[in-house]
Design a protein around this motif. Structure first.
Motif, short mmCIF file in Angstrom:
data_model
loop_
_atom_site.label_atom_id
_atom_site.label_comp_id
_atom_site.label_asym_id
_atom_site.label_seq_id
_atom_site.Cartn_x
_atom_site.Cartn_y
_atom_site.Cartn_z
N UNK A 259 11.22 0.94 5.74
CA UNK A 259 10.67 1.23 6.09
C UNK A 259 9.72 2.54 5.00
N UNK A 260 10.45 2.16 3.89
CA UNK A 260 9.35 2.59 2.76
C UNK A 260 8.38 1.98 2.73
N UNK A 261 8.56 1.08 2.59
CA UNK A 261 7.39 -0.09 2.19
C UNK A 261 6.61 -0.41 3.13
N UNK A 262 6.58 -0.20 4.36
CA UNK A 262 5.59 0.26 5.22
C UNK A 262 4.98 1.38 5.45
N UNK A 263 5.33 2.49 5.02
CA UNK A 263 5.27 3.94 4.82
C UNK A 263 4.37 4.01 3.75
N UNK A 264 4.73 3.72 2.39
CA UNK A 264 4.45 3.49 1.39
C UNK A 264 2.91 2.45 1.08
N UNK A 265 2.14 1.70 1.93
CA UNK A 265 1.61 0.62 1.77
C UNK A 265 0.74 0.57 2.51
N UNK A 266 1.07 0.63 4.02
CA UNK A 266 0.66 0.72 5.23
C UNK A 266 0.30 -0.58 5.15
N UNK A 267 1.48 -1.49 4.91
CA UNK A 267 1.19 -2.85 5.16
C UNK A 267 1.45 -3.31 6.37
N UNK A 268 0.98 -4.57 6.82
CA UNK A 268 1.52 -5.02 7.72
C UNK A 268 2.46 -5.99 8.41
N UNK A 269 3.59 -6.04 8.89
CA UNK A 269 4.55 -6.86 9.37
C UNK A 269 4.69 -8.36 8.45
N UNK A 270 3.30 -8.69 9.16
CA UNK A 270 3.10 -10.18 8.59
C UNK A 270 3.08 -9.96 6.67
N UNK A 271 2.37 -9.07 6.09
CA UNK A 271 3.02 -8.76 4.47
C UNK A 271 3.71 -8.65 4.02
N UNK A 272 4.59 -7.68 4.30
CA UNK A 272 6.19 -7.61 4.64
C UNK A 272 6.94 -8.51 4.63
N UNK A 273 7.05 -9.43 5.60
CA UNK A 273 7.86 -11.13 5.62
C UNK A 273 7.03 -12.25 4.82
N UNK A 274 5.39 -11.70 4.18
CA UNK A 274 5.70 -13.26 3.61
C UNK A 274 5.98 -12.99 1.61
N UNK A 275 5.71 -10.92 1.71
CA UNK A 275 6.31 -11.03 -0.23
C UNK A 275 7.60 -11.43 -0.71
N UNK A 276 7.40 -12.00 -1.76
CA UNK A 276 7.56 -12.94 -3.20
C UNK A 276 8.17 -12.40 -4.35
N UNK A 277 9.32 -12.29 -4.75
CA UNK A 277 9.19 -12.41 -5.98
C UNK A 277 8.16 -11.91 -6.86
N UNK A 278 7.67 -13.01 -6.78
CA UNK A 278 6.41 -13.97 -7.32
C UNK A 278 4.90 -12.69 -7.38
N UNK A 279 5.53 -11.66 -5.94
CA UNK A 279 4.13 -11.31 -5.72
C UNK A 279 4.57 -9.52 -6.29
N UNK A 280 5.72 -9.76 -7.56
CA UNK A 280 5.75 -8.15 -8.02
C UNK A 280 5.37 -8.64 -9.51
N UNK A 281 4.96 -7.19 -9.67
CA UNK A 281 4.10 -6.82 -11.25
C UNK A 281 4.67 -5.58 -10.96
N UNK A 282 6.26 -5.19 -11.97
CA UNK A 282 6.50 -4.31 -12.57
C UNK A 282 6.16 -3.46 -13.68
N UNK A 283 4.84 -4.11 -14.10
CA UNK A 283 4.69 -3.35 -15.48
C UNK A 283 4.11 -2.42 -15.09
N UNK A 284 2.56 -2.92 -13.85
CA UNK A 284 1.58 -2.56 -13.29
C UNK A 284 2.49 -2.20 -11.46
N UNK A 285 3.10 -1.76 -11.55
CA UNK A 285 3.54 -0.94 -10.18
C UNK A 285 2.61 -1.64 -9.20
N UNK A 286 2.58 -3.08 -8.93
CA UNK A 286 1.48 -3.65 -7.96
C UNK A 286 2.30 -5.08 -6.86
N UNK A 287 2.28 -4.70 -5.89
CA UNK A 287 2.37 -6.50 -5.38
C UNK A 287 1.30 -6.81 -4.49
N UNK A 288 1.12 -7.80 -4.61
CA UNK A 288 0.76 -8.77 -4.20
C UNK A 288 0.51 -9.47 -2.35
#
Length: 327
Positions: free
Chosen positions: A165-194
């Motif tokens: 719920x936090x992921x979808x509320x904060x990013x407004x992403x679709x379900x497909x985007x959340x399910x496709x998210x991988x650890x390698x898609x996280x950029x902790x330094x700049x706080x970005x997700x692909x």
């Protein structure tokens, strides 16, 4: 013309024999639909498979070049009249629209395969039903708080459901985007997700330091491989769309108004994007949503007023009340 007819008669050829000469005989729907299923993306297969099955029920042994526009109109009306009755049904308009879209997908590939000409495509001669306005809207803050509390209270895995719920509320992403998210898609330094969403679109979305910290912790605790799905159950098994169905089913049991209004994950997207548009304007909201310049309702000005990643990060910082490294 008379000379041509005389010549064909002496050769034992009728004018009908010349129609479609030089191209293979069109297959039946039973033969061609499996080919189409293998050729399309997973998303298209999931969206259209039910309607291809309806086509097989009625036209299995008919050749794809034997169907006319009137046949498609009749089948669309049949599907509309015999749709599954759901609480959020809207007269069957969606069923008819999806059937026509499924047939357009099929015939588009048939034209590309040289089985038909563009002018022989019957699906293009049938108009889709006018799409009705969506009933989804932004959820008020108090109701959103109730949803989050109910999700955690009724869950056997509150960490997972609260993170969803936090992921979808904060990013407004679709379900497909959340399910496709991988650890390698996280950029902790700049706080970005692909995010990889529908239409094979890939975009970078700013997130708060809190959300980034919990995504990293989730991946570590649930042993998500770097190139594998991030969101997982406690036993490290990846979640699927079914998790969303059970999540909202439980919330609906705890909060009857959620079930009555058929509130789903996409309502969270409406909620966040409405807030962003009201506070930061249309251009920032379009960028936050990941919308492209494609579409007839988008003016050419949108090409020149695209939101920057820093502007999106400023919106996230205001939304969450946390500083963002890009701001």
């Amino acid at each position: 013309m008379e000379a041509a007819r005389l010549l064909l008669a002496r050769m034992g050829i009728s004018p009908a024999d010349l129609v479609g000469a030089g191209r293979p005989t069109a297959p039946t729907f039973a033969e061609y639909i499996p080919v189409v299923r293998e050729a399309v993306s997973d998303g298209s297969r999931k969206a259209y498979n039910t309607y291809w099955n309806r086509v097989l029920e009625h036209w299995s042994q008919r050749r794809i070049d034997e169907v006319r526009a009137s046949d498609i109109e009749r089948l669309a009306e049949h599907v509309k009249a015999n749709r599954v009755q759901r609480r959020n049904a809207r007269g069957g308009h969606g069923s008819a629209e999806n059937l026509i879209a499924a047939l357009r997908c099929l015939y588009r590939l048939a034209v590309a395969d040289g089985l038909l000409s563009e002018g022989e495509n019957p699906a293009l001669k049938v108009s889709k039903p006018r799409r009705m306005p969506s009933t989804r809207r932004a959820v008020p803050d108090t109701r959103l708080a109730e949803i989050n509390a109910a999700a955690a209270r009724t869950s056997e895995d509150p960490d997972l459901d609260s993170l969803l719920l936090r992921l979808h509320t904060e990013t407004a992403c679709r379900r497909g985007g959340a399910l496709a998210l991988r650890p390698m898609d996280l950029d902790p330094t700049q706080c970005l997700i692909r995010l990889q969403e529908k239409g094979d679109m890939v975009r970078w979305q700013p997130v708060s330091p809190t959300l980034m910290r919990h995504l990293l912790l989730h991946a570590e605790q649930r042993q998500s491989p770097p190139d594998g799905q991030l969101l997982r159950y406690r036993n490290s098994r990846p979640i699927t769309h079914r998790r969303y169905d059970t999540l909202w089913g439980r919330i609906g049991e705890a909060l009857p108004w959620v079930a009555t209004q058929q509130i789903s994950t996409h309502w969270l997207r409406h909620t966040t994007l409405t807030w962003v548009e009201r506070n930061f304007g249309y251009a920032i909201a379009r960028g936050y949503a990941g919308h492209t310049d494609r579409g007839s309702d988008v003016g050419s000005t949108a090409t020149y007023v695209k939101a920057t990643i820093e502007e999106l990060a400023a919106a996230v910082a205001a939304l969450t009340g946390e500083p963002h490294p890009l701001v």
